[in-house]
Scaffold this active site. Sequence first.
Site, PDB file in Angstrom:
ATOM      1  N   TRP A 101     -27.603 -27.523  -6.427  1.00  0.00           N
ATOM      2  CA  TRP A 101     -26.471 -27.744  -5.660  1.00  0.00           C
ATOM      3  C   TRP A 101     -25.800 -29.309  -5.432  1.00  0.00           C
ATOM      4  O   TRP A 101     -24.739 -29.001  -4.677  1.00  0.00           O
ATOM      5  CB  TRP A 101     -28.047 -27.882  -4.383  1.00  0.00           C
ATOM      6  CG  TRP A 101     -28.418 -26.685  -3.943  1.00  0.00           C
ATOM      7  CD1 TRP A 101     -30.093 -26.874  -3.795  1.00  0.00           C
ATOM      8  CD2 TRP A 101     -28.381 -25.397  -3.803  1.00  0.00           C
ATOM      9  NE1 TRP A 101     -30.903 -25.584  -4.407  1.00  0.00           N
ATOM     10  CE2 TRP A 101     -29.308 -24.815  -3.994  1.00  0.00           C
ATOM     11  CE3 TRP A 101     -26.979 -24.609  -4.483  1.00  0.00           C
ATOM     12  CZ2 TRP A 101     -29.587 -23.515  -3.544  1.00  0.00           C
ATOM     13  CZ3 TRP A 101     -27.319 -23.363  -3.947  1.00  0.00           C
ATOM     14  CH2 TRP A 101     -28.491 -23.102  -3.892  1.00  0.00           C
ATOM     15  N   ASP A 168     -26.626 -33.281   2.493  1.00  0.00           N
ATOM     16  CA  ASP A 168     -27.091 -31.987   2.350  1.00  0.00           C
ATOM     17  C   ASP A 168     -28.921 -31.893   2.411  1.00  0.00           C
ATOM     18  O   ASP A 168     -28.790 -32.060   2.073  1.00  0.00           O
ATOM     19  CB  ASP A 168     -26.980 -30.892   1.171  1.00  0.00           C
ATOM     20  CG  ASP A 168     -27.299 -29.806   1.420  1.00  0.00           C
ATOM     21  OD1 ASP A 168     -27.735 -29.547   2.308  1.00  0.00           O
ATOM     22  OD2 ASP A 168     -27.480 -29.217   0.331  1.00  0.00           O
ATOM     23  N   LYS A 192     -34.662 -22.308   5.958  1.00  0.00           N
ATOM     24  CA  LYS A 192     -35.709 -22.671   6.317  1.00  0.00           C
ATOM     25  C   LYS A 192     -36.848 -23.171   7.240  1.00  0.00           C
ATOM     26  O   LYS A 192     -37.694 -22.883   7.475  1.00  0.00           O
ATOM     27  CB  LYS A 192     -35.486 -24.387   4.675  1.00  0.00           C
ATOM     28  CG  LYS A 192     -34.796 -23.344   3.531  1.00  0.00           C
ATOM     29  CD  LYS A 192     -34.678 -24.110   3.315  1.00  0.00           C
ATOM     30  CE  LYS A 192     -33.442 -23.909   2.203  1.00  0.00           C
ATOM     31  NZ  LYS A 192     -33.880 -22.778   1.087  1.00  0.00           N
TER      32      LYS A 192
HETATM   33  N1  PMP Z   1     -28.550 -27.327  -0.466  1.00  0.00           N
HETATM   34  C1  PMP Z   1     -29.757 -26.791  -0.337  1.00  0.00           C
HETATM   35  C2  PMP Z   1     -30.763 -28.819  -0.517  1.00  0.00           C
HETATM   36  C3  PMP Z   1     -30.991 -25.700  -0.599  1.00  0.00           C
HETATM   37  O1  PMP Z   1     -31.597 -25.839  -0.735  1.00  0.00           O
HETATM   38  C4  PMP Z   1     -29.940 -25.074  -0.423  1.00  0.00           C
HETATM   39  C5  PMP Z   1     -30.309 -22.809  -0.673  1.00  0.00           C
HETATM   40  N2  PMP Z   1     -31.888 -23.233  -0.647  1.00  0.00           N
HETATM   41  C6  PMP Z   1     -28.175 -24.326  -0.486  1.00  0.00           C
HETATM   42  C7  PMP Z   1     -27.871 -25.842  -0.430  1.00  0.00           C
HETATM   43  C8  PMP Z   1     -27.536 -23.850  -0.456  1.00  0.00           C
HETATM   44  O2  PMP Z   1     -27.647 -22.274   0.533  1.00  0.00           O
HETATM   45  P1  PMP Z   1     -27.561 -21.239   1.263  1.00  0.00           P
HETATM   46  O3  PMP Z   1     -27.807 -20.462   0.845  1.00  0.00           O
HETATM   47  O4  PMP Z   1     -27.094 -21.152   2.563  1.00  0.00           O
HETATM   48  O5  PMP Z   1     -25.296 -21.061   0.682  1.00  0.00           O
END
Ligand code: PMP
Length: 355
Positions: A101, A168, A192
């Site tokens: 991420w 994030d 979550k």
């Molecule tokens: N950042 C983190 C830490 C995540 O866990 C996730 C999804 N599990 C994301 C970003 C991406 O999120 P989204 O699918 O809402 O774009």
Amino acid sequence: MKKHNFGAGPSILPQEVFEQSAQACLDYNGIGLSLLEISHRSKEFTAILEESLALIKELLHVPDDYSILFLQGGANMQFNMIPYNILNDDETADFVETDIWSTRAEEETRLYGKTNIIASSKEANFNYIPKDFKVDEHATYLHLTSNNTIYGTEFFEDKQYAIPVVCDMSSDIFSRPVDISKYHLIYAGAQKNLGCAGITLIIIKNEWLGRSKRPKSKMWDYSIYAKNNSLYNTPPVFTIYTCLLTLRWLKKLGGLSEMENRNKAKAALLYAEIDRNPLFTGHAVPEDRSRMNINFVSTHPEDEEAFLEFVKPYGIHGIKGYRTVGGFRASCYNALPIESVQVLVDAMQAFEQSK
Ligand code: PMP
């Protein structure tokens, strides 16, 4: 039978959130209309939005000089929207790379300015949090990912750095008290610890609204959402209602300190079994182990499929690990009761005895 849901997201929510949101789809508060058919400008929805924002402010102690926004598009959209709104072409953002991420966030940032990965644990398959890195004091901000959902590592400390911090918090928001004043911008997908999928929470220091000089599309501009109280366009009404119900549940249980105690107890129970049981090995180094996503592998890789089969009669759901780590990932978000963790521990012990 309700399963023990260890899924990484969308994930378990409190049972009362499922029940109350289901009821609201049939008839919202006895008004003779479903939540799904009322206007986002109605007094009912205005009250839902106002209470949600107020509870976020209260539970996280958000200082007055920050705006709280609900946006669509997920955390992935924020990887792009943050540099678009904050970073000018000739400026740099620093990144600590701890998961795919953060890699994605860095890649999107390069579209708008310069980037610098100042530390990474990629060479160790992201099994630790880099420490002792040096931020570039001329960079505009430092980007961190507080909980690394795929690899199961977590920053637990809200540290002061020489430059503003963007974080994030998609997978650990509301799992512990956070010192918001240490961050200029926090973002988190809802799916979550906050509510069902469909919105992203942004907490941004007001001095950063309208920071980057580029002409902006309205739908892509934080200051437009701030001015319009997140109602510039039609928001996902149902998602926001599930957030409100979850926030009420959090407050009723005692808020974020109580959540932190519960999450510590759940994680301690499962990590103790991972460390004791010779059939399993943890992925993350002990000092950086996430409380939210607990990753472990089979000591004998041939046991992996057998264990996934073995846990089925226990009603255990969602523990298959992400493909780049393999093994198992037990996500223990706020709404997962410690009883579910105990069932997983019992299954691990029974698996050991079955050998
Ligand atoms: N950042 C983190 C830490 C995540 O866990 C996730 C999804 N599990 C994301 C970003 C991406 O999120 P989204 O699918 O809402 O774009």
